[in-house]
Every structure is written in C-alpha cells, then in structure tokens.
Write a protein that holds these residues in place. Structure first.
Motif, PDB file in Angstrom:
ATOM      1  N   VAL A 194      -2.353  31.257 -30.942  1.00 41.66           N
ATOM      2  CA  VAL A 194      -1.537  30.267 -31.662  1.00 41.66           C
ATOM      3  C   VAL A 194      -0.183  30.078 -30.988  1.00 41.66           C
ATOM      4  N   PRO A 195       0.432  28.911 -31.149  1.00 36.13           N
ATOM      5  CA  PRO A 195       1.790  28.711 -30.629  1.00 36.13           C
ATOM      6  C   PRO A 195       2.751  29.674 -31.332  1.00 36.13           C
ATOM      7  N   LYS A 196       3.653  30.249 -30.565  1.00 36.58           N
ATOM      8  CA  LYS A 196       4.547  31.267 -31.112  1.00 36.58           C
ATOM      9  C   LYS A 196       5.316  30.775 -32.339  1.00 36.58           C
ATOM     10  N   LEU A 197       5.778  29.518 -32.296  1.00 33.43           N
ATOM     11  CA  LEU A 197       6.586  29.034 -33.421  1.00 33.43           C
ATOM     12  C   LEU A 197       5.763  28.896 -34.696  1.00 33.43           C
ATOM     13  N   GLU A 198       4.415  28.901 -34.569  1.00 36.12           N
ATOM     14  CA  GLU A 198       3.571  28.802 -35.757  1.00 36.12           C
ATOM     15  C   GLU A 198       2.943  30.140 -36.143  1.00 36.12           C
ATOM     16  N   ALA A 199       3.270  31.188 -35.415  1.00 40.70           N
ATOM     17  CA  ALA A 199       2.697  32.510 -35.707  1.00 40.70           C
ATOM     18  C   ALA A 199       2.941  32.958 -37.155  1.00 40.70           C
ATOM     19  N   PRO A 200       4.118  32.622 -37.755  1.00 35.94           N
ATOM     20  CA  PRO A 200       4.328  33.047 -39.151  1.00 35.94           C
ATOM     21  C   PRO A 200       3.269  32.505 -40.115  1.00 35.94           C
ATOM     22  N   LEU A 201       2.657  31.377 -39.759  1.00 35.99           N
ATOM     23  CA  LEU A 201       1.632  30.794 -40.635  1.00 35.99           C
ATOM     24  C   LEU A 201       0.380  31.664 -40.702  1.00 35.99           C
ATOM     25  N   TYR A 202       0.257  32.575 -39.745  1.00 35.89           N
ATOM     26  CA  TYR A 202      -0.962  33.382 -39.668  1.00 35.89           C
ATOM     27  C   TYR A 202      -0.688  34.864 -39.932  1.00 35.89           C
ATOM     28  N   ALA A 203       0.575  35.177 -40.279  1.00 36.61           N
ATOM     29  CA  ALA A 203       0.984  36.585 -40.381  1.00 36.61           C
ATOM     30  C   ALA A 203       0.106  37.371 -41.357  1.00 36.61           C
ATOM     31  N   ASP A 204      -0.325  36.714 -42.449  1.00 37.60           N
ATOM     32  CA  ASP A 204      -1.126  37.432 -43.442  1.00 37.60           C
ATOM     33  C   ASP A 204      -2.536  37.750 -42.942  1.00 37.60           C
ATOM     34  N   LEU A 205      -2.908  37.247 -41.780  1.00 37.27           N
ATOM     35  CA  LEU A 205      -4.263  37.485 -41.272  1.00 37.27           C
ATOM     36  C   LEU A 205      -4.314  38.673 -40.312  1.00 37.27           C
ATOM     37  N   GLU A 206      -3.160  39.310 -40.100  1.00 38.24           N
ATOM     38  CA  GLU A 206      -3.057  40.309 -39.035  1.00 38.24           C
ATOM     39  C   GLU A 206      -3.990  41.497 -39.205  1.00 38.24           C
ATOM     40  N   SER A 207      -4.411  41.777 -40.459  1.00 39.66           N
ATOM     41  CA  SER A 207      -5.292  42.931 -40.636  1.00 39.66           C
ATOM     42  C   SER A 207      -6.714  42.653 -40.153  1.00 39.66           C
ATOM     43  N   SER A 208      -7.129  41.403 -40.135  1.00 36.17           N
ATOM     44  CA  SER A 208      -8.522  41.140 -39.744  1.00 36.17           C
ATOM     45  C   SER A 208      -8.667  40.301 -38.470  1.00 36.17           C
ATOM     46  N   PHE A 209      -7.562  39.776 -37.945  1.00 35.41           N
ATOM     47  CA  PHE A 209      -7.613  38.989 -36.710  1.00 35.41           C
ATOM     48  C   PHE A 209      -6.596  39.558 -35.722  1.00 35.41           C
ATOM     49  N   ARG A 210      -6.872  39.371 -34.444  1.00 33.40           N
ATOM     50  CA  ARG A 210      -5.905  39.767 -33.431  1.00 33.40           C
ATOM     51  C   ARG A 210      -5.070  38.533 -33.102  1.00 33.40           C
ATOM     52  N   LEU A 211      -3.784  38.576 -33.466  1.00 36.80           N
ATOM     53  CA  LEU A 211      -2.921  37.410 -33.243  1.00 36.80           C
ATOM     54  C   LEU A 211      -2.372  37.415 -31.829  1.00 36.80           C
ATOM     55  N   ILE A 212      -2.596  36.342 -31.096  1.00 37.02           N
ATOM     56  CA  ILE A 212      -2.034  36.213 -29.753  1.00 37.02           C
ATOM     57  C   ILE A 212      -1.148  34.970 -29.767  1.00 37.02           C
ATOM     58  N   ALA A 213       0.176  35.195 -29.765  1.00 33.87           N
ATOM     59  CA  ALA A 213       1.108  34.073 -29.830  1.00 33.87           C
ATOM     60  C   ALA A 213       1.605  33.746 -28.428  1.00 33.87           C
ATOM     61  N   TRP A 214       1.536  32.477 -28.069  1.00 36.39           N
ATOM     62  CA  TRP A 214       2.040  32.068 -26.747  1.00 36.39           C
ATOM     63  C   TRP A 214       3.270  31.191 -26.946  1.00 36.39           C
ATOM     64  N   ALA A 215       4.264  31.380 -26.073  1.00 34.19           N
ATOM     65  CA  ALA A 215       5.531  30.665 -26.219  1.00 34.19           C
ATOM     66  C   ALA A 215       5.518  29.365 -25.417  1.00 34.19           C
ATOM     67  N   ASP A 216       6.315  28.412 -25.855  1.00 29.55           N
ATOM     68  CA  ASP A 216       6.472  27.163 -25.092  1.00 29.55           C
ATOM     69  C   ASP A 216       6.847  27.522 -23.655  1.00 29.55           C
ATOM     70  N   GLY A 217       6.241  26.860 -22.706  1.00 25.36           N
ATOM     71  CA  GLY A 217       6.502  27.182 -21.307  1.00 25.36           C
ATOM     72  C   GLY A 217       5.447  28.114 -20.724  1.00 25.36           C
ATOM     73  N   GLU A 218       4.748  28.859 -21.590  1.00 29.52           N
ATOM     74  CA  GLU A 218       3.655  29.711 -21.111  1.00 29.52           C
ATOM     75  C   GLU A 218       2.358  28.918 -21.042  1.00 29.52           C
ATOM     76  N   ASP A 219       1.353  29.523 -20.402  1.00 27.41           N
ATOM     77  CA  ASP A 219       0.069  28.844 -20.205  1.00 27.41           C
ATOM     78  C   ASP A 219      -0.971  29.386 -21.200  1.00 27.41           C
ATOM     79  N   PRO A 220      -1.278  28.640 -22.262  1.00 30.40           N
ATOM     80  CA  PRO A 220      -2.197  29.173 -23.276  1.00 30.40           C
ATOM     81  C   PRO A 220      -3.641  29.301 -22.770  1.00 30.40           C
ATOM     82  N   ILE A 221      -4.001  28.470 -21.790  1.00 28.31           N
ATOM     83  CA  ILE A 221      -5.381  28.537 -21.272  1.00 28.31           C
ATOM     84  C   ILE A 221      -5.619  29.917 -20.638  1.00 28.31           C
ATOM     85  N   ALA A 222      -4.557  30.473 -20.045  1.00 25.79           N
ATOM     86  CA  ALA A 222      -4.684  31.797 -19.425  1.00 25.79           C
ATOM     87  C   ALA A 222      -5.119  32.843 -20.452  1.00 25.79           C
TER      88      ALA A 222
END
Ligand code: ZN
Ligand code: ZN
Ligand code: ZN
Length: 368
Positions: free
Chosen positions: A63-91
């Motif tokens: 997920v985009p880093k600025l939207e990571a808070p929208l997924y914070a409650d899912l952290e126990s069952s999902f692995r959150l990978i936040a990417w910042a603007d300027g980074e390459d999410p496809i990587a």
C-alpha cells in the motif's frame, strides 16, 4: 467508515482452489475481490495498492505509505508493506514473487494493466493468467455472513420504500426529486451508500436503464423505481412500479403479467436448476400473455459485493444454481412511447428452494 474484520475461511478456501488449479500467487487490485478478503474496498488510484496471496503465510498488503493508517487494524493477519512516494512499488511485487518461488501468477480483472505490464516485463519467466475463474467460484456462493449482510441491506431498503409509500407523493414532482428523497431515506435507514436510483416516469419507463431526469410526473404515469444501496459493501437492488393516481388503459393487465412472470421465476429457483431455466419460466408467462416481444432483457443477475455479478439468469447459461447464490428476479414489459413495468426482488437459493430477501408488497400501488 467502519469495516468488518476479514474472514479467514475465505482465504483458506482460496488457497485450496489455488492448489487445485496450480496457482502460486494471486495479485488483487482494489475491488470487490480485494474487499472479499480484507473487508474493505481499497483505494484505487495511480498509486499501487495490491493484496498478494501466496500459498502460505500471511497475505501481503502492498500500500502507499500515506494510506498505511487505513490498514493498521489488519496488521495481525496481513503483512503490511508500505511504499513511499518516489519509491518503486513494482519492485515490492517482484520481490514477493521471487521470495515465494512463484511461477504461476493469477491477477484479478481490476489489477491495472499499467502495473501488470511493468510486472510482466520484469518477471519474464513467470506465467500470468486471470484470477477471475477462481474468484467467481468463491464469490458466487455466499457464506453465512454474506447472506446475513445481504438480508440486512434488503431489509433496510424495504423499510425506506415502505416509508416512501406511506408519506410521499409522485404527481407534480420531478424524477430527480423523487430519486433524491428516496436516496435520503435509504441513508436514514443506515445504508452506507446509495448505489443507484432509477426513476423512470410515463414514457421514460419504456427505457429499462433510463437516466433519471427533470421530467415532471403526471397524473396517470406509471413510474419504474429501481434502487439500491450497500451495507458493509453488500448491495440491495429492488424495483417497484407504482402509478401516480389511476393507471392508464392496458397497464393493469401488463402489471399482472409481469407479477405472474416474477412469481413463476421465483417458483423455478432451487439448487440444480440451470440459470437459463429460470429466465425461461418468466419469459414463457409473458409470451403466453402476448408480451414476449416487450421483455427485452435477461431475467436477472447475481448480487453481492457488486450489483451485477455471476451467475446471470439468461438464455444460454446452463450453469446450475446452488445453495448460497443470491440473484435478482426482475422481469419487465416495456411499451415504447407509453410506459414500462418492472418488478424486482433479490432471492437467495437455499438448500431446498429459495427465499426472497425483499418482503414489501408486489401489488399494484396507486400513490398520490
Ligand atoms: Zn438493471
Ligand atoms: Zn434493479
Ligand atoms: Zn437488478
């Protein structure tokens, strides 16, 4: 906005199907598919958001880093990978595919081609295919939680309609005013969103998907009103055709025929019956009563996390109905230049038959 917690059984069933169809990794963009597993729709934008389901371990949410808070409650069952603007999410996706040793990657229909083409370029050894055959099998048969939410969405929609019939008038109002009032009532009943509200008066009713406009409803106009909203992402969809005052000549006969066709289709719905047979049951009634050429669309569609989804009740679809499927039963008669009539309910297929989700009256209704 509050969301329901994700249902781990859905992930388990998805993985069973991945194993039996030799899919190593699934990539889902923001969509109803995404919501099916996470409880929320995800934000579809130019920034990449993806749910990545491998054969084991917690699924990853990229997920985009600025939207990571929208997924914070899912952290126990999902692995959150936040990417910042300027980074390459496809990587991030390339790394996930490589570390899981995935060869066959299935992608859902709402995973944007812009991202997919980049990913394919960077993973030339992998095979890519559509995830939709697997996802439709999962989503077409609703689990108990989904059926309860669909019941609730329809119950609230029915309540809005009953209030409307008891308190509101049609004559002298524009289609748009009627749609706005009904939309208010849907929200007042606690639906989270109004999905659509077609108000088609008089001759406009002959166009099944009429675009609600500024026509003022006249005395004697039949008014096709097709509306629905969502509750935790699950949709309602109902149509009634009341008349402003006294119906025009010929209307009552057509109304009766449509109602009879709607009942005949309902009576045909049970597990094992091919979808097209339900369409035929309604079509036969209308043909016998001389309205065959005026029933110009399929009988119905599945409903769930989207308003139109599998299975479709249409000639040519011989797929059998099964318990847990939820479909619309919506025959109509459309007389060009005059009026239309459509009566629609949602129906859930049970173990031995069918149950309507909508409970409001089907009788020909005269409103002031
Ligand atoms: Zn429609
Ligand atoms: Zn509808
Ligand atoms: Zn419908």
């Amino acid at each position: 906005m509050t969301y329901l917690p994700p249902n781990p059984q859905r992930l388990e069933r998805a993985r069973q199907l991945m194993a039996s169809t030799a899919i190593d990794l699934m990539l889902l963009g923001p969509s109803a598919d995404f919501r099916y597993f996470t409880g929320r729709p995800g934000h579809l934008s130019e920034r990449l958001t993806a749910l990545v389901i491998g054969r084991e371990g917690p699924p990853a949410l990229v997920v985009p880093k600025l939207e990571a808070p929208l997924y914070a409650d899912l952290e126990s069952s999902f692995r959150l990978i936040a990417w910042a603007d300027g980074e390459d999410p496809i990587a991030q996706l390339v790394t996930l595919a490589q570390t899981t040793g995935s060869r066959a990657i299935a992608v859902n229909d709402q995973f944007w081609s812009g991202f997919l083409l980049q990913l394919q370029d960077r993973l030339p050894e992998r095979s890519f295919r559509r995830a939709s055959p697997l996802l439709r099998r999962l989503r077409m048969t609703k689990d108990a939680e989904e059926i309860a939410l669909l019941h609730e969405a329809s119950r609230r929609t029915d309540a809005a309609w009953e209030y409307f019939c008891a308190h509101e008038r049609l004559t002298g109002r524009t289609e748009r005013e009627v749609a706005a009032r009904l939309s208010e009532l849907l929200l007042a009943e606690g639906l989270h969103e109004v999905a659509f509200c077609i108000v088609a008066s008089g001759p406009n009713g002959a166009s099944p998907h009429h675009e609600t406009g500024d026509r003022v409803i006249q005395p004697g106009d039949p008014v096709v009103i097709d509306f629905g909203g969502s509750y935790y992402g699950y949709y309602s969809d109902i149509t009634r055709t009341p008349v402003a005052g006294e119906p025009p000549s010929g209307f009552a006969d057509a109304y009766e025929a449509v109602l009879e066709a709607q009942q005949a289709a309902f009576a045909a719905i049970r597990p094992g019956v091919p979808c097209q047979d339900v369409d035929r049951a309604a079509r036969q009634v209308l043909a016998e009563r001389g309205y065959g050429p005026y029933f110009i669309h399929r009988l119905g569609h599945g409903v769930g996390l989207t308003v139109h989804e599998d299975p479709y009740l249409v000639e040519g679809n011989d797929e059998p109905l099964g318990p847990g499927m939820v479909v619309s039963d919506e025959p109509g008669v459309y007389i060009p230049g005059q009026w239309g009539v459509r009566i629609e309910d949602l129906v859930v297929v049970t173990e031995d038959g069918a149950e309507r989700l909508n409970r409001v009256s089907h009788e020909l209704l005269r409103l002031p």
